[in-house]
Motif scaffolding. Structure first.
Motif, PDB file in Angstrom:
ATOM      1  N   LEU A  41       0.814  -1.218   0.000  1.00  0.00           N
ATOM      2  CA  LEU A  41       0.000   0.000   0.000  1.00  0.00           C
ATOM      3  C   LEU A  41       0.846   1.266   0.000  1.00  0.00           C
ATOM      4  CD1 LEU A  41      -2.703  -1.121   2.571  1.00  0.00           C
ATOM      5  CD2 LEU A  41      -2.913  -1.008   0.075  1.00  0.00           C
ATOM      6  N   ASP A  42       2.167   1.104   0.017  1.00  0.00           N
ATOM      7  CA  ASP A  42       3.100   2.225   0.045  1.00  0.00           C
ATOM      8  C   ASP A  42       2.737   3.194   1.167  1.00  0.00           C
ATOM      9  OD1 ASP A  42       5.359   3.575  -0.774  1.00  0.00           O
ATOM     10  OD2 ASP A  42       4.254   4.842  -2.185  1.00  0.00           O
ATOM     11  N   SER A  43       2.635   2.644   2.366  1.00  0.00           N
ATOM     12  CA  SER A  43       2.214   3.415   3.526  1.00  0.00           C
ATOM     13  C   SER A  43       3.240   3.274   4.645  1.00  0.00           C
ATOM     14  CB  SER A  43       0.852   2.914   4.003  1.00  0.00           C
ATOM     15  OG  SER A  43       0.469   3.562   5.191  1.00  0.00           O
ATOM     16  N   GLN A  44       3.256   4.255   5.520  1.00  0.00           N
ATOM     17  CA  GLN A  44       4.111   4.222   6.705  1.00  0.00           C
ATOM     18  C   GLN A  44       3.290   4.055   7.979  1.00  0.00           C
ATOM     19  OE1 GLN A  44       7.424   4.132   6.539  1.00  0.00           O
ATOM     20  NE2 GLN A  44       7.252   4.225   4.322  1.00  0.00           N
ATOM     21  N   ALA A  45       1.966   4.084   7.847  1.00  0.00           N
ATOM     22  CA  ALA A  45       1.085   3.983   9.008  1.00  0.00           C
ATOM     23  C   ALA A  45       1.139   2.576   9.600  1.00  0.00           C
ATOM     24  CB  ALA A  45      -0.351   4.313   8.603  1.00  0.00           C
ATOM     25  N   PRO A  46       1.085   2.470  10.914  1.00  0.00           N
ATOM     26  CA  PRO A  46       1.056   1.133  11.529  1.00  0.00           C
ATOM     27  C   PRO A  46      -0.184   0.366  11.076  1.00  0.00           C
ATOM     28  CG  PRO A  46       1.428   2.831  13.179  1.00  0.00           C
ATOM     29  CD  PRO A  46       1.098   3.533  11.906  1.00  0.00           C
ATOM     30  N   THR A  47      -0.018  -0.911  10.875  1.00  0.00           N
ATOM     31  CA  THR A  47      -1.141  -1.746  10.448  1.00  0.00           C
ATOM     32  C   THR A  47      -1.416  -2.832  11.478  1.00  0.00           C
ATOM     33  OG1 THR A  47      -2.036  -3.070   8.637  1.00  0.00           O
ATOM     34  CG2 THR A  47       0.269  -3.339   9.108  1.00  0.00           C
ATOM     35  N   GLU A  48      -2.652  -3.200  11.562  1.00  0.00           N
ATOM     36  CA  GLU A  48      -3.061  -4.258  12.480  1.00  0.00           C
ATOM     37  C   GLU A  48      -3.772  -5.323  11.661  1.00  0.00           C
ATOM     38  OE1 GLU A  48      -6.341  -4.813  15.958  1.00  0.00           O
ATOM     39  OE2 GLU A  48      -5.174  -2.960  15.977  1.00  0.00           O
ATOM     40  N   ILE A  49      -3.401  -6.576  11.881  1.00  0.00           N
ATOM     41  CA  ILE A  49      -4.092  -7.668  11.204  1.00  0.00           C
ATOM     42  C   ILE A  49      -4.896  -8.449  12.241  1.00  0.00           C
ATOM     43  CG2 ILE A  49      -2.498  -7.817   9.265  1.00  0.00           C
ATOM     44  CD1 ILE A  49      -1.137 -10.142  10.575  1.00  0.00           C
ATOM     45  N   SER A  50      -6.066  -8.928  11.811  1.00  0.00           N
ATOM     46  CA  SER A  50      -6.951  -9.628  12.743  1.00  0.00           C
ATOM     47  C   SER A  50      -7.762 -10.682  12.006  1.00  0.00           C
ATOM     48  CB  SER A  50      -7.883  -8.617  13.425  1.00  0.00           C
ATOM     49  OG  SER A  50      -8.644  -7.930  12.464  1.00  0.00           O
ATOM     50  N   ASN A  51      -8.523 -11.431  12.754  1.00  0.00           N
ATOM     51  CA  ASN A  51      -9.396 -12.486  12.214  1.00  0.00           C
ATOM     52  C   ASN A  51      -8.640 -13.449  11.304  1.00  0.00           C
ATOM     53  OD1 ASN A  51     -11.594 -11.287  13.530  1.00  0.00           O
ATOM     54  ND2 ASN A  51     -11.940  -9.920  11.803  1.00  0.00           N
ATOM     55  N   LEU A  52      -7.487 -13.891  11.747  1.00  0.00           N
ATOM     56  CA  LEU A  52      -6.655 -14.758  10.919  1.00  0.00           C
ATOM     57  C   LEU A  52      -7.190 -16.180  10.908  1.00  0.00           C
ATOM     58  CD1 LEU A  52      -3.142 -13.526  12.057  1.00  0.00           C
ATOM     59  CD2 LEU A  52      -4.503 -12.750  10.131  1.00  0.00           C
ATOM     60  N   LYS A  53      -7.271 -16.739   9.713  1.00  0.00           N
ATOM     61  CA  LYS A  53      -7.680 -18.124   9.523  1.00  0.00           C
ATOM     62  C   LYS A  53      -6.665 -18.800   8.620  1.00  0.00           C
ATOM     63  CE  LYS A  53     -11.681 -17.843  11.560  1.00  0.00           C
ATOM     64  NZ  LYS A  53     -12.002 -18.504  12.769  1.00  0.00           N
ATOM     65  N   ARG A  54      -6.188 -19.963   9.027  1.00  0.00           N
ATOM     66  CA  ARG A  54      -5.261 -20.724   8.203  1.00  0.00           C
ATOM     67  C   ARG A  54      -6.052 -21.507   7.166  1.00  0.00           C
ATOM     68  NH1 ARG A  54      -1.057 -23.611  12.107  1.00  0.00           N
ATOM     69  NH2 ARG A  54       0.593 -22.744  10.835  1.00  0.00           N
ATOM     70  N   VAL A  55      -5.582 -21.483   5.936  1.00  0.00           N
ATOM     71  CA  VAL A  55      -6.219 -22.215   4.843  1.00  0.00           C
ATOM     72  C   VAL A  55      -5.142 -22.948   4.055  1.00  0.00           C
ATOM     73  CG1 VAL A  55      -8.200 -20.651   4.656  1.00  0.00           C
ATOM     74  CG2 VAL A  55      -6.159 -20.182   3.332  1.00  0.00           C
ATOM     75  N   ASN A  56      -5.551 -23.769   3.126  1.00  0.00           N
ATOM     76  CA  ASN A  56      -4.622 -24.516   2.267  1.00  0.00           C
ATOM     77  C   ASN A  56      -3.592 -25.302   3.073  1.00  0.00           C
ATOM     78  OD1 ASN A  56      -6.003 -23.402   0.149  1.00  0.00           O
ATOM     79  ND2 ASN A  56      -4.498 -21.812  -0.232  1.00  0.00           N
ATOM     80  N   LYS A  57      -4.081 -26.081   4.028  1.00  0.00           N
ATOM     81  CA  LYS A  57      -3.232 -26.932   4.865  1.00  0.00           C
ATOM     82  C   LYS A  57      -2.152 -26.142   5.607  1.00  0.00           C
ATOM     83  CE  LYS A  57      -4.114 -30.825   1.917  1.00  0.00           C
ATOM     84  NZ  LYS A  57      -3.617 -31.822   1.002  1.00  0.00           N
ATOM     85  N   GLY A  58      -2.470 -24.907   5.983  1.00  0.00           N
ATOM     86  CA  GLY A  58      -1.543 -24.083   6.748  1.00  0.00           C
ATOM     87  C   GLY A  58      -0.619 -23.220   5.913  1.00  0.00           C
ATOM     88  N   TYR A  59      -0.664 -23.355   4.590  1.00  0.00           N
ATOM     89  CA  TYR A  59       0.208 -22.552   3.732  1.00  0.00           C
ATOM     90  C   TYR A  59      -0.366 -21.167   3.447  1.00  0.00           C
ATOM     91  CZ  TYR A  59       3.027 -26.650   2.866  1.00  0.00           C
ATOM     92  OH  TYR A  59       3.847 -27.733   3.026  1.00  0.00           O
ATOM     93  N   GLY A  60      -1.653 -20.966   3.666  1.00  0.00           N
ATOM     94  CA  GLY A  60      -2.281 -19.682   3.401  1.00  0.00           C
ATOM     95  C   GLY A  60      -2.922 -19.110   4.641  1.00  0.00           C
TER      96      GLY A  60
END
Length: 102
Positions: A41-60
C-alpha cells in the motif's frame, strides 16, 4: 529404583519448548504479513491484522487488515509462494478465502 518425576518433568519441558516455538513462529509470520501489506500500500502507518484463519493446509492465511486512521480491508497471504492479495475482489482472495468464516 529411579525417580518417576524426571520423565514427567522432561515431557513438560519439551511440550513447553514446542508450544513456545510455535507461538514465536506465528508472531513472526504475522509481523511479516503486516510489513508486506504496508509495502504493497506504500504506507508508513502502523497496520493491524486480525481475524486470521489458516487455509490450504496451513500454507495460506486469510484475514483483515486496518491501517491506523485510514483504510481497511481483507487479505490473503500464501507463505509458500510469498504472494499477497488485498481486497475481497482479488482472485487469490476469492479462490482461497471466500468460504472461510471469520
Amino acid at each position: 529404583m529411579h525417580n518417576p518425576w524426571i520423565p514427567v518433568v522432561a515431557i513438560f519441558i519439551v511440550a513447553g519448548l514446542v508450544f513456545s516455538s510455535q507461538a514465536y513462529s506465528e508472531a513472526k509470520r504475522d509481523a511479516h504479513i503486516a510489513a508486506i501489506i504496508l509495502e504493497s500500500l506504500d504506507s508508513q502507518a502502523p497496520t493491524e491484522i486480525s481475524n486470521l484463519k489458516r487455509v490450504n493446509k496451513g500454507y495460506g492465511v486469510c484475514g483483515d487488515y486496518a491501517l491506523s486512521g485510514a483504510e481497511s480491508g481483507h487479505f490473503y497471504y500464501n507463505s509458500a509462494t510469498k504472494r499477497l492479495a488485498l481486497g475481497n475482489d482479488a482472485p487469490l482472495y476469492h479462490d482461497n478465502c471466500e468460504g472461510v468464516s471469520n
